[in-house]
Scaffold this motif. Sequence first.
Motif, PDB file in Angstrom:
ATOM      1  N   SER A 231       0.820  -1.212   0.000  1.00 37.97           N
ATOM      2  CA  SER A 231       0.000   0.000   0.000  1.00 37.97           C
ATOM      3  C   SER A 231       0.853   1.260   0.000  1.00 37.97           C
ATOM      4  O   SER A 231       0.531   2.245  -0.665  1.00 37.97           O
ATOM      5  CB  SER A 231      -0.935   0.006   1.215  1.00 37.97           C
ATOM      6  N   ASP A 235       0.658   4.175  -2.864  1.00 41.94           N
ATOM      7  CA  ASP A 235       0.251   5.534  -2.480  1.00 41.94           C
ATOM      8  C   ASP A 235       1.364   6.554  -2.660  1.00 41.94           C
ATOM      9  O   ASP A 235       1.093   7.761  -2.644  1.00 41.94           O
ATOM     10  CB  ASP A 235      -0.202   5.554  -1.014  1.00 41.94           C
ATOM     11  N   TRP A 281     -10.793  -0.438   2.225  1.00 41.37           N
ATOM     12  CA  TRP A 281      -9.701  -0.038   1.349  1.00 41.37           C
ATOM     13  C   TRP A 281     -10.291   0.661   0.131  1.00 41.37           C
ATOM     14  O   TRP A 281     -11.103   0.084  -0.597  1.00 41.37           O
ATOM     15  CB  TRP A 281      -8.899  -1.248   0.864  1.00 41.37           C
ATOM     16  N   ARG A 287      -8.140   6.476  -4.396  1.00 36.09           N
ATOM     17  CA  ARG A 287      -6.996   6.842  -3.559  1.00 36.09           C
ATOM     18  C   ARG A 287      -6.243   8.020  -4.183  1.00 36.09           C
ATOM     19  O   ARG A 287      -5.730   8.910  -3.478  1.00 36.09           O
ATOM     20  CB  ARG A 287      -6.047   5.651  -3.387  1.00 36.09           C
ATOM     21  N   LYS A 373     -12.760  10.988   3.391  1.00 30.03           N
ATOM     22  CA  LYS A 373     -12.683   9.523   3.277  1.00 30.03           C
ATOM     23  C   LYS A 373     -14.086   8.911   3.291  1.00 30.03           C
ATOM     24  O   LYS A 373     -14.389   8.001   2.500  1.00 30.03           O
ATOM     25  CB  LYS A 373     -11.850   8.989   4.453  1.00 30.03           C
TER      26      LYS A 373
END
Length: 382
Positions: A231, A235, A281, A287, A373
């Motif tokens: 991850s 990111d 997720w 993202r 989020k």
Amino acid sequence: MVADSGQYTVLVLLNLSSAFDTVDHKILLHRLHNDLGFSGMVLKWFSSYLNNRTFSLCVNKIRSEVTTLLHGVPQGSVLGPILFLLYICPLEEIIKSFTNVSYHFYADDIQLYCSFKDTEFNKLADLLDCIECIKDWLASNCLQLNSSKTETLIIAPEQKVLLIKQHHRSLSSSVQTSLRNLGVLFDQSMSLSCHSKHLVKNCFYHLRNISKLRAFTSKLDLEMIIHAFISSRLDYCNSIFTCFNKSDVSRLQLVQNAAVRLLTGTNRRAHITPVLSSLHWLPIKFRIDFKILALTFRALNGQAPQYLSDLLFPHPSGRTLWSSGQNLLKVPKTRFKTREDLSFQAVAPRLWNALPLFLRVADSVDSFKKQLKTLIFRQAFM
């Protein structure tokens, strides 16, 4: 830096040889006092930090004599990069004297770039003169440019790359088709496709290794390992992934899907979206949007580099309108869908203006990110 808009860019990454180890303590303290105005207890604190440092070597349990260190700032320390930047701060004024050259400093990485049009190849002379001045300054301050590791990237169509090389042959030896800039692979078309392929390959390598640990670790520990090795890579610098085409984004999504299946033991034929939702997720595309919006909020509130804030402008309003108090941003007009339309300057205002008002007027970064989020999660899975 748009390769197909008639404007081209030459990016040069300068590599310094053992930069942190060769900083002269006397020169640094003199610069802190005379150039930057440090005095009194603050200057004494820096002096005590730098002076009387010693080292010795131990080989086969035999230790050498202790020697005083007259040069260098401790690598791996919090102050190390800061002290080095203070040491080379005069370079900023030298580079600024060349009007056609822009720059970025990051610890001992120096980035120079020059943008120009077809009729402005003469601007490259400024870049080359700037590099020579930097070499001279480094030599007089106990630093050395590692020419063999200095790399150049010409961001332009292939036929223009050859023309630029002909105009300035001194660049030719260091020109690369792609180069690593702070962990991201840039290519001459700025598509970042080589970075995407390398990232996917690297992530699957780590996933294969992590899969060998599955039988020996709990699910909680396995998730921590996946976040640390997978991850974090997906990111890293993902705010620039807007220039990825659909296939590049799909490849990154395959990596995340594989990580989810490894963590949960989900069958390869099972639909992955419900599993992503249960883990909370966000998919790759969301993202990326989350990171861009977080950067936009910081830029609008003075918590981001100035060069990002300078790309954002409030929505113009000549008279009292509904939009006046909405905290909207101006969306710039673009001519090239494959480049300009995917830049931060264009993408950030579009994403920002699509947010509800309560998010655009949030009072803190933590509050903004928490509510963002929740909003993006609903968009992704509901």
